[in-house]
Design an enzyme around this catalytic site. Structure first.
Site, short mmCIF file in Angstrom:
data_model
loop_
_atom_site.label_atom_id
_atom_site.label_comp_id
_atom_site.label_asym_id
_atom_site.label_seq_id
_atom_site.Cartn_x
_atom_site.Cartn_y
_atom_site.Cartn_z
N SER A 1 42.69 51.54 33.77
CA SER A 1 42.97 50.64 34.89
C SER A 1 44.44 50.62 35.27
CB SER A 1 42.49 49.23 34.57
OG SER A 1 41.11 49.22 34.28
N HIS B 1 47.26 45.99 34.73
CA HIS B 1 47.06 46.26 36.15
C HIS B 1 48.37 46.10 36.92
CE1 HIS B 1 42.43 45.40 36.09
NE2 HIS B 1 42.83 46.23 35.13
#
Length: 301
Positions: free
Chosen positions: A205, A251
């Protein structure tokens, strides 16, 4: 006493090879017109050329190859690196469960625990401290290729396939791969700095969010419509901060690093392009390394 001399020698009138002065020749390079002997003659479309002109022509042809907006060489297949990254992630996922099936490890969770992103925690089996602070720096990269659930792998690989090829085509293979790996490391770095040290995290991610940041930068650079990427990024950020068990630090770290690296890649002035691109990437890596070293000192102090 008078010295006797032989009869005068006839002059041929031929030039001497510029690379072999002891050799006469009547051939000249069709490009620079310097005299060349048979050893230096290289066939050309018209006549012969000298080695220096041939080498210069090769260099000029190499420099004239089509370049991307970031200065990379335009590749015939703009999806190759993306496909390799996807294959690598899938192979690691399958290998993790095959290792369990063939009794290489007792449970796939053992692999996750050994290679996932972990700051500093106590191993429940050995009762020893493990994690990045204990010297296991490889976790910061290996974690980006680990996925525990098939849906997690699927979503990340879908994002990689959607975002990757346009960036690979725009940046070139080497710069695109650099962007991906630096974004992954930045995600792990911010997790190490801000997340709970016993929080285990894994997945691509961070790297995928780096591609989001790079896509936004590239769209702005090329003056594309920003609304599609803005909406998609906004949806993913909402998911990041509302769903449970998501390492938002990875993220955000990947997103910021991807934007910084890609900005340097696509906006660097052409005469100093390589210096700016390399310098920005190295500077970002140094900042991450120093931040991790300070965090490690805090944890062990």
């Amino acid at each position: 006493m008078t010295e006797q001399q032989g009869p005068p020698q006839p002059q041929s009138g031929l030039a001497h090879c510029y690379r072999h002065p002891d050799r006469e020749t009547g051939i000249r390079c069709s490009r620079c017109e310097r005299p060349i002997c048979p050893s230096c003659m290289i066939s050309a479309p018209v006549g012969y050329q000298c080695p220096d002109c041939v080498q210069g022509g090769v260099a000029a042809a190499r420099d004239a190859r089509p370049r991307t907006v970031a200065g990379g060489v335009v590749a015939r297949d703009p999806r190759l690196v993306t496909a390799v990254l996807i294959a690598l992630n899938v192979a690691v996922f399958l290998g993790m469960y095959l290792a369990v099936a063939f009794d290489v490890v007792a449970d796939h969770q053992d692999i996750v625990t050994d290679y996932g992103m972990l700051g500093y925690a106590l191993d429940g089996e050995t009762f020893e401290q493990i994690g990045v602070a204990d010297g296991q720096w490889y976790r910061m990269l290996t974690a980006a290729f680990l996925h525990e659930q098939v849906w997690h792998l699927g979503f990340n690989m879908l994002g990689l396939w959607f975002l990757g090829p346009p960036l690979e085509a725009a940046l070139g293979r080497a710069r695109y791969l650099t962007l991906y790996l630096v974004s992954a490391l930045a995600g792990s770095t911010l997790s190490y700095l801000l997340a709970a040290q016993n929080q285990l995290s894994l997945g691509a991610s961070g790297a995928i969010f780096g591609l989001f940041g790079a896509t936004a930068v590239l769209a702005r650079r090329l003056r594309y419509d920003m609304r599609p990427i803005a909406i998609l990024l906004g949806i993913n950020l909402v998911i990041t901060f509302t769903w449970a068990n998501i390492a938002w630090q990875a993220h955000i770290g990947g997103l910021v690093a991807g934007a910084v690296v890609s900005y340097a890649m696509v906006n660097a002035p052409r005469p100093r392009r390589s210096v700016v691109q390399t310098g920005t990437t190295v500077a970002l890596l140094v900042v991450m390394a120093v931040a991790c070293a300070i965090r490690t000192a805090q944890l062990l102090g």
